[in-house]
Design a protein around this motif. Structure first.
Motif, PDB file in Angstrom:
ATOM      1  N   VAL A 245      -0.863 -31.134  33.028  1.00 33.47           N
ATOM      2  CA  VAL A 245      -0.908 -31.903  31.791  1.00 33.47           C
ATOM      3  C   VAL A 245      -0.013 -33.122  31.949  1.00 33.47           C
ATOM      4  O   VAL A 245       1.159 -33.000  32.316  1.00 33.47           O
ATOM      5  N   PHE A 246      -0.569 -34.297  31.668  1.00 33.33           N
ATOM      6  CA  PHE A 246       0.210 -35.524  31.803  1.00 33.33           C
ATOM      7  C   PHE A 246       1.320 -35.590  30.753  1.00 33.33           C
ATOM      8  O   PHE A 246       1.229 -35.000  29.678  1.00 33.33           O
ATOM      9  N   GLU A 247       2.325 -36.345  31.096  1.00 32.43           N
ATOM     10  CA  GLU A 247       3.521 -36.438  30.257  1.00 32.43           C
ATOM     11  C   GLU A 247       3.191 -36.906  28.846  1.00 32.43           C
ATOM     12  O   GLU A 247       3.763 -36.410  27.865  1.00 32.43           O
ATOM     13  N   VAL A 248       2.236 -37.829  28.690  1.00 32.51           N
ATOM     14  CA  VAL A 248       1.926 -38.384  27.368  1.00 32.51           C
ATOM     15  C   VAL A 248       1.284 -37.347  26.455  1.00 32.51           C
ATOM     16  O   VAL A 248       1.299 -37.500  25.226  1.00 32.51           O
ATOM     17  N   ASN A 249       0.699 -36.280  27.029  1.00 38.23           N
ATOM     18  CA  ASN A 249       0.035 -35.245  26.229  1.00 38.23           C
ATOM     19  C   ASN A 249       0.857 -33.973  26.094  1.00 38.23           C
ATOM     20  O   ASN A 249       0.388 -33.001  25.508  1.00 38.23           O
ATOM     21  N   LEU A 250       2.063 -33.994  26.624  1.00 37.79           N
ATOM     22  CA  LEU A 250       2.849 -32.769  26.691  1.00 37.79           C
ATOM     23  C   LEU A 250       3.206 -32.242  25.302  1.00 37.79           C
ATOM     24  O   LEU A 250       3.292 -31.021  25.094  1.00 37.79           O
ATOM     25  N   ALA A 251       3.375 -33.123  24.320  1.00 37.25           N
ATOM     26  CA  ALA A 251       3.746 -32.682  22.976  1.00 37.25           C
ATOM     27  C   ALA A 251       2.626 -31.899  22.294  1.00 37.25           C
ATOM     28  O   ALA A 251       2.875 -31.182  21.320  1.00 37.25           O
ATOM     29  N   LYS A 252       1.387 -32.016  22.796  1.00 39.07           N
ATOM     30  CA  LYS A 252       0.252 -31.318  22.190  1.00 39.07           C
ATOM     31  C   LYS A 252       0.012 -29.947  22.808  1.00 39.07           C
ATOM     32  O   LYS A 252      -0.925 -29.252  22.422  1.00 39.07           O
ATOM     33  N   ILE A 253       0.847 -29.550  23.760  1.00 41.70           N
ATOM     34  CA  ILE A 253       0.683 -28.287  24.471  1.00 41.70           C
ATOM     35  C   ILE A 253       1.883 -27.405  24.199  1.00 41.70           C
ATOM     36  O   ILE A 253       3.031 -27.851  24.299  1.00 41.70           O
ATOM     37  N   LYS A 254       1.628 -26.133  23.869  1.00 47.04           N
ATOM     38  CA  LYS A 254       2.732 -25.205  23.640  1.00 47.04           C
ATOM     39  C   LYS A 254       2.281 -23.778  23.938  1.00 47.04           C
ATOM     40  O   LYS A 254       1.082 -23.458  23.858  1.00 47.04           O
ATOM     41  N   PRO A 255       3.210 -22.890  24.304  1.00 52.24           N
ATOM     42  CA  PRO A 255       2.855 -21.495  24.597  1.00 52.24           C
ATOM     43  C   PRO A 255       2.206 -20.821  23.392  1.00 52.24           C
ATOM     44  O   PRO A 255       2.561 -21.063  22.249  1.00 52.24           O
ATOM     45  N   GLY A 256       1.211 -19.967  23.692  1.00 51.09           N
ATOM     46  CA  GLY A 256       0.493 -19.266  22.643  1.00 51.09           C
ATOM     47  C   GLY A 256      -0.728 -19.994  22.136  1.00 51.09           C
ATOM     48  O   GLY A 256      -1.508 -19.435  21.359  1.00 51.09           O
ATOM     49  N   GLN A 257      -0.919 -21.246  22.554  1.00 49.03           N
ATOM     50  CA  GLN A 257      -2.058 -22.036  22.082  1.00 49.03           C
ATOM     51  C   GLN A 257      -3.352 -21.520  22.703  1.00 49.03           C
ATOM     52  O   GLN A 257      -3.410 -21.149  23.870  1.00 49.03           O
ATOM     53  N   GLN A 258      -4.430 -21.512  21.892  1.00 50.24           N
ATOM     54  CA  GLN A 258      -5.725 -21.020  22.350  1.00 50.24           C
ATOM     55  C   GLN A 258      -6.518 -22.159  22.988  1.00 50.24           C
ATOM     56  O   GLN A 258      -6.534 -23.287  22.494  1.00 50.24           O
ATOM     57  N   LEU A 259      -7.211 -21.829  24.096  1.00 39.43           N
ATOM     58  CA  LEU A 259      -8.030 -22.789  24.826  1.00 39.43           C
ATOM     59  C   LEU A 259      -9.418 -22.217  25.050  1.00 39.43           C
ATOM     60  O   LEU A 259      -9.641 -21.009  24.935  1.00 39.43           O
ATOM     61  N   ASN A 260     -10.350 -23.099  25.402  1.00 41.13           N
ATOM     62  CA  ASN A 260     -11.692 -22.682  25.815  1.00 41.13           C
ATOM     63  C   ASN A 260     -11.932 -23.166  27.239  1.00 41.13           C
ATOM     64  O   ASN A 260     -11.721 -24.348  27.539  1.00 41.13           O
ATOM     65  N   ARG A 287       3.433 -37.553  37.293  1.00 39.71           N
ATOM     66  CA  ARG A 287       3.892 -37.606  35.899  1.00 39.71           C
ATOM     67  C   ARG A 287       3.203 -36.534  35.069  1.00 39.71           C
ATOM     68  O   ARG A 287       2.735 -36.765  33.951  1.00 39.71           O
ATOM     69  N   SER A 288       3.136 -35.335  35.608  1.00 36.08           N
ATOM     70  CA  SER A 288       2.477 -34.224  34.921  1.00 36.08           C
ATOM     71  C   SER A 288       3.309 -32.959  35.062  1.00 36.08           C
ATOM     72  O   SER A 288       4.207 -32.875  35.904  1.00 36.08           O
TER      73      SER A 288
END
Length: 392
Positions: A245-260, A287-288
């Motif tokens: 995950v790139f640095e600019v998108n890191l705030a949108k990722i967190k443990p426990g989040q559901q993915l497809n 930068r990821s």
């Protein structure tokens, strides 16, 4: 009718009959022209309105126009991320032999289902023979030390030996017992029975799972210094997806989040996953950050090594309108769609777009749930609008 003096009665009869025929013919021609004119009378034309398109019920262009009712859905947070399916390290064991020796039997084949304690292969090992001999020798030393201690006790009670000799015998017994314990612990570490004395070593699986890799053959000489493990056993119903995950998108990722998750092997299908771990180190080159996701695989269709496309969706309560890009056309740096007012009436409408993906986009303004959106054929309607404007 004018009569000439030279015209007889027969001539006058023929003249009257010709005039009658000519009048009847003229009347038929006039009636036919009147009916033809009625048939060619133009149908009423709907007045063209800028930004709106009317198609006749029998227009062939309607075959290219498809509509769909809009509804609120969970929009994606990011563009699809690329990832790779791997073994779940918490459910995987890479097994090597702790002792040197020669393989005696046929090692367990690939694909075998095993449980914790299942024998994978057997070795004839001089190291195992030494460990078993050390245990037997330690037991003999304990027996000898016990006899010596009892004898010293009797002599001390008869005041034949000093207390120092008794304490020495007691110390020798304690050391012998410690040596037995050390030898026994070594056998336990090799999962060998204390009574076993055949120089054989059984390599066992420490976990439940499937033999997914095997790097040993019958009769091979093996040892703990080999580059590759002899076996890899993994629980294939529990896999991991690794993605960057790139640095600019890191705030949108967190443990426990559901993915497809989707894979090329099964087009049109998605598989649920959950973010387990977000890396704590940022790669200065890319930068990821590496992210690991738990991927259930109850039917075993997914395999380690598969490439995956990961869709990160919004929380369940964050809803929006998502439309296919086939419904959108751009003019003068603005985006537009067509909304179906009724079966033959379409209205052009400007919209504002949020996240734009490969085949769909999130609409932030301009559309409402329940409206009929033209999902295919928007350019056909736009061309028809130009024709109407050119021929008002």
């Amino acid at each position: 009718m004018y009569k000439t003096p030279f015209m007889n009665k027969q001539a006058m009869f023929r003249l009257h009959r010709c005039c009658a025929r000519f009048g009847l013919l003229a009347l038929l021609v006039l009636n036919a022209c009147s009916e033809s004119a009625d048939k060619r009378q133009p149908q009423p034309v709907v007045q063209a309105v800028p930004g709106e398109v009317y198609l006749t019920p029998d227009s062939p262009k309607k075959a290219y126009v498809k509509t769909s009712r809009l509804s609120l859905t969970r929009p994606p947070l990011l563009e699809p991320l690329a990832g790779k399916i791997a073994y779940n390290e918490s459910a995987t064991s890479r097994i090597s032999s702790p002792v040197s020796g020669r393989v005696l039997n046929h090692p367990l084949p690939l694909g075998s289902k095993v449980e914790a304690g299942t024998v994978l292969l057997e070795l004839h090992s001089p190291e195992v023979a030494d460990a078993q001999a050390d245990y037997a020798k330690a037991q003999a030393q304990v027996t000898l030390a016990e006899h010596a201690f009892r004898r010293q006790q009797e002599l001390y009670q008869g005041k034949v030996v000093s207390r120092k000799d008794l304490e020495q015998a007691e110390d020798d017994l304690s050391q012998a017992r410690s040596e037995v314990q050390r030898a026994q612990n070594r056998l336990k570490n090799l999962q060998l029975a204390s009574a076993q004395n055949n120089a054989r070593f059984a390599l066992r699986s420490p976990i439940n799972g499937v033999v997914v890799e095997r790097n040993v053959n019958p009769g091979q000489q093996v040892g703990p210094d080999l580059d590759k493990p002899l076996f890899v056993v993994s629980d294939m119903q529990r896999l991991t997806v690794v993605m960057d995950v790139f640095e600019v998108n890191l705030a949108k990722i967190k443990p426990g989040q559901q993915l497809n998750i989707s894979v090329p092997a099964y087009p049109g299908e998605t598989f649920p996953a959950t973010i387990e771990y977000v890396g704590q180190v940022l790669s200065e080159t890319t930068r990821s950050v590496q992210v690991r996701c738990a991927l259930p695989n109850p039917d075993g269709r997914l395999l380690p090594g598969m490439y995956a496309s990961i869709n990160v969706e919004s929380p369940p309560d964050a809803l929006a309108i998502v439309v296919p890009l086939t419904a959108v056309f751009t003019e003068d740096e603005s985006d537009y769609v067509f909304v179906a007012v009724d079966e033959n009436h379409y209205k052009q409408r400007p919209v504002k777009m949020g996240l734009r993906l490969k085949d769909r986009a999130v609409v932030t303004e301009g559309l409402q749930p329940g409206e009929q959106l033209v999902t295919e054929g928007a350019l056909v309607l736009r061309a028809e609008e130009d024709v109407n404007d050119a021929n008002p």
